[in-house]
Design an enzyme around this catalytic site. Structure first.
Site, PDB file in Angstrom:
ATOM      1  CD  GLN A 174     104.720  40.662  21.728  1.00 45.13           C
ATOM      2  OE1 GLN A 174     103.514  40.661  21.488  1.00 45.13           O
ATOM      3  NE2 GLN A 174     105.226  39.994  22.725  1.00 45.13           N
ATOM      4  CG  HIS A 226     104.086  45.341  18.059  1.00 44.59           C
ATOM      5  ND1 HIS A 226     103.597  44.703  19.182  1.00 44.59           N
ATOM      6  CD2 HIS A 226     103.731  44.564  17.005  1.00 44.59           C
ATOM      7  CE1 HIS A 226     102.978  43.585  18.815  1.00 44.59           C
ATOM      8  NE2 HIS A 226     103.047  43.470  17.507  1.00 44.59           N
ATOM      9  N   GLY A 256     107.808  37.677  29.394  1.00 45.79           N
ATOM     10  CA  GLY A 256     106.944  38.811  29.730  1.00 45.79           C
ATOM     11  C   GLY A 256     105.967  39.239  28.661  1.00 45.79           C
ATOM     12  CB  THR A 257     104.692  38.530  25.662  1.00 45.77           C
ATOM     13  OG1 THR A 257     103.537  38.650  24.803  1.00 45.77           O
ATOM     14  CG2 THR A 257     105.401  37.221  25.350  1.00 45.77           C
ATOM     15  CB  SER A 258      99.425  38.601  27.687  1.00 45.26           C
ATOM     16  OG  SER A 258      99.299  39.472  26.583  1.00 45.26           O
TER      17      SER A 258
HETATM   18  P1  OAD Z   1     100.722  42.488  27.983  1.00 40.97           P
HETATM   19  O1  OAD Z   1     100.427  43.634  28.884  1.00 40.97           O
HETATM   20  O2  OAD Z   1      99.615  41.918  27.190  1.00 40.97           O
HETATM   21  O3  OAD Z   1     101.343  41.305  28.847  1.00 40.97           O
HETATM   22  C1  OAD Z   1     102.370  41.550  29.761  1.00 40.97           C
HETATM   23  C2  OAD Z   1     102.867  40.231  30.300  1.00 40.97           C
HETATM   24  O4  OAD Z   1     103.958  40.518  31.161  1.00 40.97           O
HETATM   25  C3  OAD Z   1     101.840  39.449  31.132  1.00 40.97           C
HETATM   26  O5  OAD Z   1     101.842  38.087  30.751  1.00 40.97           O
HETATM   27  C4  OAD Z   1     102.346  39.629  32.569  1.00 40.97           C
HETATM   28  O6  OAD Z   1     102.060  38.507  33.403  1.00 40.97           O
HETATM   29  C5  OAD Z   1     103.836  39.754  32.334  1.00 40.97           C
HETATM   30  N1  OAD Z   1     104.579  40.451  33.398  1.00 40.97           N
HETATM   31  C6  OAD Z   1     104.173  41.430  34.239  1.00 40.97           C
HETATM   32  N2  OAD Z   1     105.171  41.791  35.054  1.00 40.97           N
HETATM   33  C7  OAD Z   1     106.246  41.045  34.727  1.00 40.97           C
HETATM   34  C8  OAD Z   1     107.586  40.948  35.195  1.00 40.97           C
HETATM   35  N3  OAD Z   1     108.041  41.713  36.188  1.00 40.97           N
HETATM   36  N4  OAD Z   1     108.417  40.057  34.601  1.00 40.97           N
HETATM   37  C9  OAD Z   1     107.977  39.261  33.586  1.00 40.97           C
HETATM   38  N5  OAD Z   1     106.723  39.300  33.104  1.00 40.97           N
HETATM   39  C10 OAD Z   1     105.862  40.180  33.661  1.00 40.97           C
HETATM   40  O7  OAD Z   1     101.949  42.932  27.055  1.00 40.97           O
HETATM   41  P2  OAD Z   1     102.440  42.302  25.672  1.00 40.97           P
HETATM   42  O8  OAD Z   1     102.217  40.838  25.644  1.00 40.97           O
HETATM   43  O9  OAD Z   1     103.807  42.810  25.436  1.00 40.97           O
HETATM   44  O10 OAD Z   1     101.136  46.302  20.925  1.00 40.97           O
HETATM   45  O11 OAD Z   1     101.449  42.985  24.663  1.00 40.97           O
HETATM   46  C11 OAD Z   1     101.552  42.726  23.296  1.00 40.97           C
HETATM   47  C12 OAD Z   1     101.200  43.947  22.482  1.00 40.97           C
HETATM   48  O12 OAD Z   1      99.939  44.439  22.905  1.00 40.97           O
HETATM   49  C13 OAD Z   1     102.128  45.138  22.714  1.00 40.97           C
HETATM   50  O13 OAD Z   1     103.288  45.073  21.915  1.00 40.97           O
HETATM   51  C14 OAD Z   1     101.285  46.292  22.341  1.00 40.97           C
HETATM   52  C15 OAD Z   1     100.020  45.894  23.036  1.00 40.97           C
HETATM   53  O14 OAD Z   1      98.854  46.428  22.599  1.00 40.97           O
HETATM   54  C16 OAD Z   1     100.966  47.456  20.265  1.00 40.97           C
HETATM   55  O15 OAD Z   1     100.899  48.525  20.820  1.00 40.97           O
HETATM   56  C17 OAD Z   1     100.883  47.282  18.787  1.00 40.97           C
END
Ligand code: OAD
Length: 228
Positions: free
Chosen positions: A87, A105, A171-173
């Protein structure tokens, strides 16, 4: 033939490269309003603001380096047919050396025509400016999927997920759809792993091994296991 291993990554895998996630405390969506910088309406209303937002993101990405988690996925290619579905809009998987990366994305280092979506260009330097035009004369926009837009590569991603023999989430929510629904397309019987330091809600998924670690720790350890 090598077994097919599909990895679904989010902002967390690049967090330790210094790129902010979106929804953690102090994340990007605390600092910015999605509706002002990441929607087609925002673009219509204020192109300069949207360009400036992504120019900042691009500058950060260009200064960042892949971390141990990105490199661990490259190691996996020794024994597996690794397909990454990310993503993330950064290019850290590619710079680490991963061969197959699908960006759901979009990609921050590229721009796209606003009259012909097939016209995609690599941006020279960090900034995309008002007045930068495609070969057909229209303003270029960031090559990003905004909220409210279709995810053009989603069908490709579903096909890849269906063919997985091992599936990893890193690493995705798992709150942004349709991307977050990808795991529902994986075969029920295959082994799945989820690496994230925080609790992530995934319901009704069989054979899921949850590893509550940062990507730079959890992923190299898991990769070592899988390469044994
Ligand atoms: P999020 O910011 O929603 O989630 C980030 C995730 O990474 C969370 O579950 C954290 O716990 C985890 N995290 C933080 N630090 C970490 C580490 N060191 N190692 C592993 N995990 C860690 O980001 P996404 O799920 O990627 O879309 O968000 C999805 C989409 O929302 C993105 O692609 C973007 C955003 O709006 C667009 O811009 C279209």
């Amino acid at each position: 033939m090598k077994p097919k291993l599909v990895v679904f990554t989010g902002a967390g895998i690049s967090a330790e490269s210094g790129i902010k996630t979106f929804r953690d405390s102090n994340g990007l969506w605390e600092e910015y309003d999605i509706n002002e910088v990441a929607t087609p309406q925002a673009w219509e209303r204020n192109k300069s603001l949207v360009l400036e937002f992504y120019n900042k993101r691009r500058k950060q990405v260009l200064e960042a380096l892949p971390n141990a988690a990105h490199f661990a996925l490259v190691e996996l290619e020794k024994k597996y047919d690794v397909q990454i579905i990310t993503q993330n809009i950064d290019d850290l998987h590619e710079r680490a050396g991963s061969k197959k990366v699908l960006h759901l994305h979009g990609e921050i280092i590229k721009s796209r025509s606003t009259v012909d979506p097939a016209l995609i260009y690599k941006i020279k330097g960090a900034d995309l400016k008002l007045g930068d035009k495609c070969e057909k004369g229209s303003q270029l926009r960031p090559h990003i999927v905004w909220f409210g837009e279709m995810v053009p590569l989603m069908d490709n991603a579903y096909v890849i997920a269906e063919s997985a023999e091992i599936f990893m989430v890193v690493g995705t929510s798992m709150v942004v759809y349709p991307a977050a629904g990808l795991i529902d397309f994986t075969p029920a019987n295959i082994q799945k792993y989820l690496i994230d330091p925080s609790e992530v809600k995934v319901n009704g998924i069989e054979n899921l091994n949850v590893i509550r670690e940062k990507a730079s720790v959890g992923l190299p350890t898991l990769v070592k296991e899988l390469l044994k």
